[in-house]
Structure formats: structure tokens, C-alpha cells
Design a protein around this motif. Structure first.
Motif, mmCIF file in Angstrom:
data_model
loop_
_atom_site.group_PDB
_atom_site.id
_atom_site.type_symbol
_atom_site.label_atom_id
_atom_site.label_comp_id
_atom_site.label_asym_id
_atom_site.label_seq_id
_atom_site.Cartn_x
_atom_site.Cartn_y
_atom_site.Cartn_z
ATOM 1 N N MET A 73 -12.755 -43.928 14.167
ATOM 2 C CA MET A 73 -13.426 -44.983 14.931
ATOM 3 C C MET A 73 -13.151 -44.830 16.425
ATOM 4 S SD MET A 73 -15.272 -46.853 12.987
ATOM 5 C CE MET A 73 -15.533 -48.267 14.051
ATOM 6 N N GLY A 74 -11.898 -44.467 16.745
ATOM 7 C CA GLY A 74 -11.574 -44.246 18.150
ATOM 8 C C GLY A 74 -12.364 -43.086 18.731
ATOM 9 N N GLN A 75 -12.479 -41.999 17.931
ATOM 10 C CA GLN A 75 -13.256 -40.846 18.393
ATOM 11 C C GLN A 75 -14.736 -41.197 18.528
ATOM 12 O OE1 GLN A 75 -12.384 -37.822 15.512
ATOM 13 N NE2 GLN A 75 -10.359 -37.351 16.375
ATOM 14 N N LEU A 76 -15.257 -41.965 17.558
ATOM 15 C CA LEU A 76 -16.664 -42.372 17.614
ATOM 16 C C LEU A 76 -16.930 -43.227 18.845
ATOM 17 C CD1 LEU A 76 -19.474 -42.519 16.353
ATOM 18 C CD2 LEU A 76 -18.688 -44.469 14.988
ATOM 19 N N LYS A 77 -16.008 -44.142 19.129
ATOM 20 C CA LYS A 77 -16.169 -44.987 20.316
ATOM 21 C C LYS A 77 -16.180 -44.137 21.582
ATOM 22 C CE LYS A 77 -14.137 -48.950 22.696
ATOM 23 N NZ LYS A 77 -13.014 -49.935 22.707
ATOM 24 N N ALA A 78 -15.279 -43.140 21.621
ATOM 25 C CA ALA A 78 -15.225 -42.260 22.790
ATOM 26 C C ALA A 78 -16.516 -41.457 22.931
ATOM 27 C CB ALA A 78 -14.017 -41.324 22.691
ATOM 28 N N VAL A 79 -17.045 -40.977 21.774
ATOM 29 C CA VAL A 79 -18.299 -40.210 21.803
ATOM 30 C C VAL A 79 -19.455 -41.080 22.271
ATOM 31 C CG1 VAL A 79 -20.004 -39.049 20.358
ATOM 32 C CG2 VAL A 79 -17.591 -38.533 20.069
ATOM 33 N N LEU A 80 -19.512 -42.326 21.781
ATOM 34 C CA LEU A 80 -20.588 -43.226 22.195
ATOM 35 C C LEU A 80 -20.508 -43.533 23.693
ATOM 36 C CD1 LEU A 80 -20.623 -45.737 19.174
ATOM 37 C CD2 LEU A 80 -22.325 -43.987 19.721
ATOM 38 N N GLU A 81 -19.300 -43.744 24.182
ATOM 39 C CA GLU A 81 -19.134 -43.997 25.618
ATOM 40 C C GLU A 81 -19.555 -42.786 26.433
ATOM 41 O OE1 GLU A 81 -15.073 -45.079 26.064
ATOM 42 O OE2 GLU A 81 -15.350 -47.141 25.337
#
Length: 292
Positions: A73-81
Motif C-alpha cells: 500500500m505504501g508503494q502504491l501510494k508512492a506510485v500514485l503520487e
């Protein structure tokens, strides 16, 4: 007999969260007792291992799964940002590219006006912007942002691109309407620069729209000196246009049925689909007998 009333016993229930807490505490105690002390040996320790180890593995698996999901989830959030930042950068670059293209076109247009200004340096000129045009994509008539308050008069010649665009046909206090040389009712006496032979240039919106050319005729060229590519400028016998202003270049030439004159087409020096800035020559042609 009176009926016997049986009292319903309240069933004792333990909330799930408390049960989980108790089991966790028991597990921890057993783990400490089993692996941290030597009080229990043999069968008891083995039995505790059968109870504790699977429970420990389960907790470890759940914890590992939750950790992995949290990390994903942290990686996904970083990718979305990062994706959002890239989108913003693309939008900015798109706007910058559009502005650069506009600046490039305006620079090219201004360079052309600068060149035609030098070529017609004998005439005083005033710059103006096009603020309206006719309903088609071709500027056969258009309105500029200068008028009588700026000294603009009817029949003043208007330059654009690399040559003659037209002439002023009506004037208001802060605007003027220009009829271009491609309009159907426009006629101009021109001169072939290489031979000084005169001809008549007639506006033809249809031929400009279809082939990008305007028609000429009445060219006297018995010695066949005029050829394709020759430059045509306004003639000194013109009644409304000053002499020496570029009109365009001969793109084709034909002999008329009378075998005495020639006709053909001229590629205009002005791009009549894209006119933004113009130069108005601030003087009028001296009156001569009206032949146009």
C-alpha cells in the motif's frame, strides 16, 4: 395447577476481542515458560511446543501478510503520487510546447513584416493587429484595431507576411475594415519585375481556397520573356495601390485565345489563412484616372 415458569439462564459470552487478547497472553506466557526457563522438561515441554509453535507460526504468518500488504500500500501510494506529478509535468510541458509553437509562429510573422518593412522603407507605416475576420477560414476581408483616431484612411494599403494583403475600405474611430486582394471584386494592376510588363491581377476566392493561387490576365509578352517564378509587384499605373509592393510569384502562364496576351496564376506573397499582424502604409496613392 399453575404452570411452572422456567427461568431462562443467561448464556455467558465472551467478546471476540477479549478472547483474542486472552489467547495471545496465554501464548506469550507459554512461550516464555517453555523456551526461557528450564522448569519444564520432557513431555510437558513437548506438549507446549505442539500448542505454542503452530499458534506462533499463525501469528507470524498473519503479521508477515499484514506487513507485506502495508508495504505494498505504501508503494502504491508512492506510485500514485509519482504518477500525479508526472501528469502535472506532462500538462506543463504541453502548455509550454504550445506556447513555444505560438511564439515561433509569431516570430516568423514578425520577421516577414520586418523584411517587407525594409523592402518598402520609402513608405511610413503603422502596425496593427487583426481583431476580426469573415466567417470563412480565409481572410478575404478582416478588421484591424486601428482607425481614424490613429490616422487610418480609406484606400490605405495594408501589408502582411511578405507582401500586399489589401486596402482599407471603411474606417471607424478605433478600427478599420480591410478588403484583401483575394476577394472576388478585387482588381490590381501589377508589373512583372523582371520585364516591367504590366498585367491585371483579379481576386478569386475559389481558386485561392482550392489551389492557393489568384488569376492574372492582360499580360503582353510577345517575346516570351516572362516565366514561372517571376516576381509580380504593384504597378505605378494602379489607381489605389502604391507601386513596388510585392503581390506574389507567377506559378503558371498560358497564351490567351486571341494569341495577343497571356494569362495564368500567381501564388500570393501572403498566407491568407493566417494573418495576425499587419502594416498599414500611412499615405494614399495620388489620384489617377480610375481603371480598376
Amino acid at each position: 395447577m399453575s404452570p411452572v415458569i422456567k427461568k431462562k439462564r443467561n448464556k455467558f459470552t465472551l467478546p471476540g476481542k477479549y478472547l483474542l487478547m486472552i489467547l495471545s497472553a496465554v501464548c506469550v506466557i507459554l512461550m516464555i515458560v517453555t523456551f526461557r526457563t528450564d522448569l519444564f522438561e520432557g513431555p510437558l515441554r513437548a506438549a507446549a511446543g505442539y500448542v505454542v509453535v503452530p499458534f506462533q507460526k499463525g501469528i507470524a504468518s498473519v503479521g508477515g501478510y499484514m506487513y507485506d500488504r502495508a508495504e505494498e500500500m505504501g508503494q502504491l501510494k508512492a506510485v500514485l503520487e509519482e504518477n500525479q506529478k508526472l501528469k502535472e509535468q506532462v500538462d506543463e510541458l504541453t502548455m509550454e510546447n504550445a506556447q513555444l509553437q505560438q511564439d515561433k509562429y509569431e516570430l516568423a510573422s514578425l520577421r516577414e513584416l520586418y523584411d517587407i518593412d525594409k523592402a518598402t522603407s520609402d513608405y511610413e507605416k503603422m502596425g496593427a493587429r487583426v481583431i476580426a475576420s469573415d466567417s470563412s477560414n480565409w481572410f478575404y476581408s478582416f478588421t484591424i484595431d486601428k482607425g481614424s483616431d490613429d490616422g487610418i484612411q480609406v484606400d490605405m494599403n495594408v501589408l502582411a507576411g511578405s507582401g500586399l494583403a489589401g486596402r482599407v475600405v471603411s474606417v471607424g474611430p478605433n478600427y478599420a475594415r480591410v478588403l484583401s486582394i483575394i476577394a472576388d471584386n478585387s482588381n490590381i494592376y501589377g508589373t512583372v519585375l523582371s520585364t516591367s510588363a504590366n498585367l491585371m491581377v483579379s481576386g478569386n476566392l475559389q481558386s485561392v481556397m482550392s489551389d492557393g493561387v489568384i488569376r492574372f490576365d492582360q499580360l503582353s509578352d510577345k517575346e516570351d520573356k516572362v516565366s514561372e517564378g517571376d516576381k509580380v509587384v504593384t504597378s505605378n499605373i494602379s489607381s489605389k495601390y502604391l507601386s513596388g509592393i510585392p503581390i506574389g510569384f507567377i506559378s503558371s502562364i498560358n497564351t490567351a485565345p486571341n494569341n495577343m496576351t497571356k494569362w495564368g496564376y500567381i501564388t500570393p506573397a501572403v498566407d491568407f489563412q493566417h494573418i495576425q499582424e499587419v502594416l498599414v502604409i500611412m499615405e494614399l496613392k495620388q489620384p489617377v484616372p480610375d481603371k480598376e
